[in-house]
Design an enzyme around this catalytic site. Structure first.
Site, PDB file in Angstrom:
ATOM      1  N   LYS A 189      15.143  30.496 -77.770  1.00 52.11           N
ATOM      2  CA  LYS A 189      16.453  30.077 -78.266  1.00 52.11           C
ATOM      3  C   LYS A 189      16.571  28.541 -78.256  1.00 52.11           C
ATOM      4  CE  LYS A 189      17.598  34.195 -79.317  1.00 52.11           C
ATOM      5  NZ  LYS A 189      18.322  35.250 -78.655  1.00 52.11           N
TER       6      LYS A 189
HETATM    7  C1  LIG Z   1      18.541  36.779 -78.529  1.00 52.92           C
HETATM    8  C2  LIG Z   1      19.799  37.437 -78.975  1.00 52.92           C
HETATM    9  C3  LIG Z   1      20.606  38.181 -78.107  1.00 52.92           C
HETATM   10  C4  LIG Z   1      20.188  38.543 -76.715  1.00 52.92           C
HETATM   11  O1  LIG Z   1      19.897  37.450 -75.924  1.00 52.92           O
HETATM   12  P1  LIG Z   1      19.227  37.715 -74.484  1.00 52.92           P
HETATM   13  O2  LIG Z   1      19.494  36.428 -73.754  1.00 52.92           O
HETATM   14  O3  LIG Z   1      17.779  37.973 -74.727  1.00 52.92           O
HETATM   15  O4  LIG Z   1      19.926  38.864 -73.879  1.00 52.92           O
HETATM   16  C5  LIG Z   1      21.800  38.674 -78.570  1.00 52.92           C
HETATM   17  N1  LIG Z   1      22.196  38.466 -79.828  1.00 52.92           N
HETATM   18  C6  LIG Z   1      21.443  37.782 -80.714  1.00 52.92           C
HETATM   19  C7  LIG Z   1      21.955  37.573 -82.094  1.00 52.92           C
HETATM   20  C8  LIG Z   1      20.209  37.259 -80.314  1.00 52.92           C
HETATM   21  O5  LIG Z   1      19.442  36.607 -81.186  1.00 52.92           O
END
Ligand SMILES: *Cc1c(COP(=O)(O)O)cnc(C)c1O
Length: 389
Positions: A189
């Site tokens: 991210k």
């Molecule tokens: C990555 C992601 C999540 C989940 O994030 P985590 O930290 O892995 O739980 C939720 N929604 C979207 C749109 C994502 O890309």
């Protein structure tokens, strides 16, 4: 040192440097590993970045933040929550954790974000919450969604897993119209703690509930408010909570990464401009930029093949992969998944279906070199029949 094979370019590579390593080392040497002073400092720094009237609750994933947000909003069996179909499964999954029903709606063809008109059409007397996803880091129209939510007495929990540090009309994501916002610090991210997440809200009751529920439903304040604050061994349990707390090891990484977020987005924005100008004459649809007055976080660079493209999306992906380029697809829409089909039977999602048949996400990360990006551009142009640059 890692050496990079220029003919093989990953889809993503996190940017972690000596400062992150030093921060983790310091945390390990301190002897305090789990939720403690680093988490508190990370929450304070994060809240300060978003705006002076929000609270930040650190958790171990965005999924946890989304779950706690909905739980604190009182979502339960019989309730409906509106989500876009073009998202990661976590957005809808947390609705099921609470026994409520996710109601998928289509996205806009031009923004890839939830279509406010489709969301409004899906509202029933059971609807409690709308969960917009700022797709790829492009902000949804939070002004329109807030007005819509207010007209119908709904809450907004935005899934900002892609969106730090985007802005909507000058206001940072997390403080631009939602009742609460969930961020992700998963490895790929816009900033990372390995695994981690944050729930941000300006509503003190939501924040207090999330703090209790992130750690077993343990409430220390009930007691401490009335008695001796030094009795730290005494606590009450008020609900069957969860085990969602963030470690100080992760928070130590987060504090460093948070300080680099503006550099990260500047670098990604430059890479996006470079891709866009290199692909302008190809049979593709370039990713939607931010709305007027907004800032995009550019978590993902998503191309769509146009009708004039000489090959299908799956063949395009195969060609890129065999040239050593890491690619991904965001996303196969939820309504096409086995689990979610029964929630969407008989309804059509033409925009998400069309986007899915044509989209491909190209490598975009902070440590990407000009040579690496040039190589991606060369292969994409070659495969799509563009003239040599
Ligand atoms: C990555 C992601 C999540 C989940 O994030 P985590 O930290 O892995 O739980 C939720 N929604 C979207 C749109 C994502 O890309």
């Amino acid at each position: 040192m890692t050496t990079f094979d220029l003919t093989s370019i990953p889809f993503f590579r996190p940017s972690l440097g000596d400062d992150e390593i030093a921060a983790v080392t310091e945390c390990l040497r301190s002897g305090w590993l789990t939720t403690g002073p680093k988490c508190a400092a990370f929450e304070n720094a994060f809240a300060a970045r978003i705006g002076d009237d929000v609270e930040a609750v650190a958790v171990n994933s965005a999924t946890a933040a989304l779950h706690l947000g909905l739980e604190a909003m009182g979502v339960g069996p019989g309730d409906e929550v509106i989500v876009p179909t073009l998202t990661f499964t976590a957005t809808a999954e947390v609705v099921r954790y609470l026994g409520a029903t996710p109601v998928m709606v289509d996205v806009e063809a031009d923004t890839l974000c939830i279509d406010p008109a489709a969301a409004e059409a899906a509202i029933t007397e059971r609807t409690k919450v709308i969960m917009p996803v700022h797709f790829a880091g492009r902000m949804c129209d939070m002004t329109a969604l807030r007005a819509l939510a207010d007209r119908h007495g709904l809450k907004i929990l935005d899934d900002a897993a892609h969106a730090l540090p985007a802005h909507h009309r000058g206001r940072p994501v997390g403080n631009c119209g939602a009742d609460a916002t969930a961020f992700s610090f998963y490895a790929n991210k816009t900033m990372t703690t390995g695994e981690g997440g944050m729930l941000v809200t300006a509503n003190p009751e939501l924040a207090a509930r999330a703090r209790v529920m992130r750690l077993h439903g343990i409430d220390r304040d009930v007691f401490n408010r009335f008695t001796d604050k030094r009795a730290s061994w005494f606590y009450d349990v008020i609900a069957p909570g969860f085990k969602y707390n963030l470690t100080d090891i992760a928070a130590a990484i987060g504090l460093v990464q948070l300080g680099r977020v503006d550099d990260f987005v500047r670098i990604r924005t430059e890479r996006v401009a470079r891709y866009n100008s290199a692909f302008a004459d190809l049979p593709v649809i370039l990713p939607p930029g931010p709305a007027e007055g907004d800032r995009h976080s550019w978590h993902l660079y998503i191309l769509q093949l146009s009708d004039r493209a000489p090959l299908a999306r799956d063949d395009f992906i195969r060609a890129l992969q065999s040239a050593g380029i890491g690619v991904s697809v965001h996303y196969r829409p939820l309504h096409q998944m086995t689990l979610w089909k029964r929630f969407t039977e008989g309804r059509a999602f033409p925009n998400a279906d069309r986007i899915f048949t044509r989209c491909v996400s190209l490598p975009l990360f902070m440590s990407m070199t000009d040579a690496e990006q040039d190589r991606v551009i060369e292969v994409v142009r070659d495969v799509l029949g563009g003239a040599a640059a």
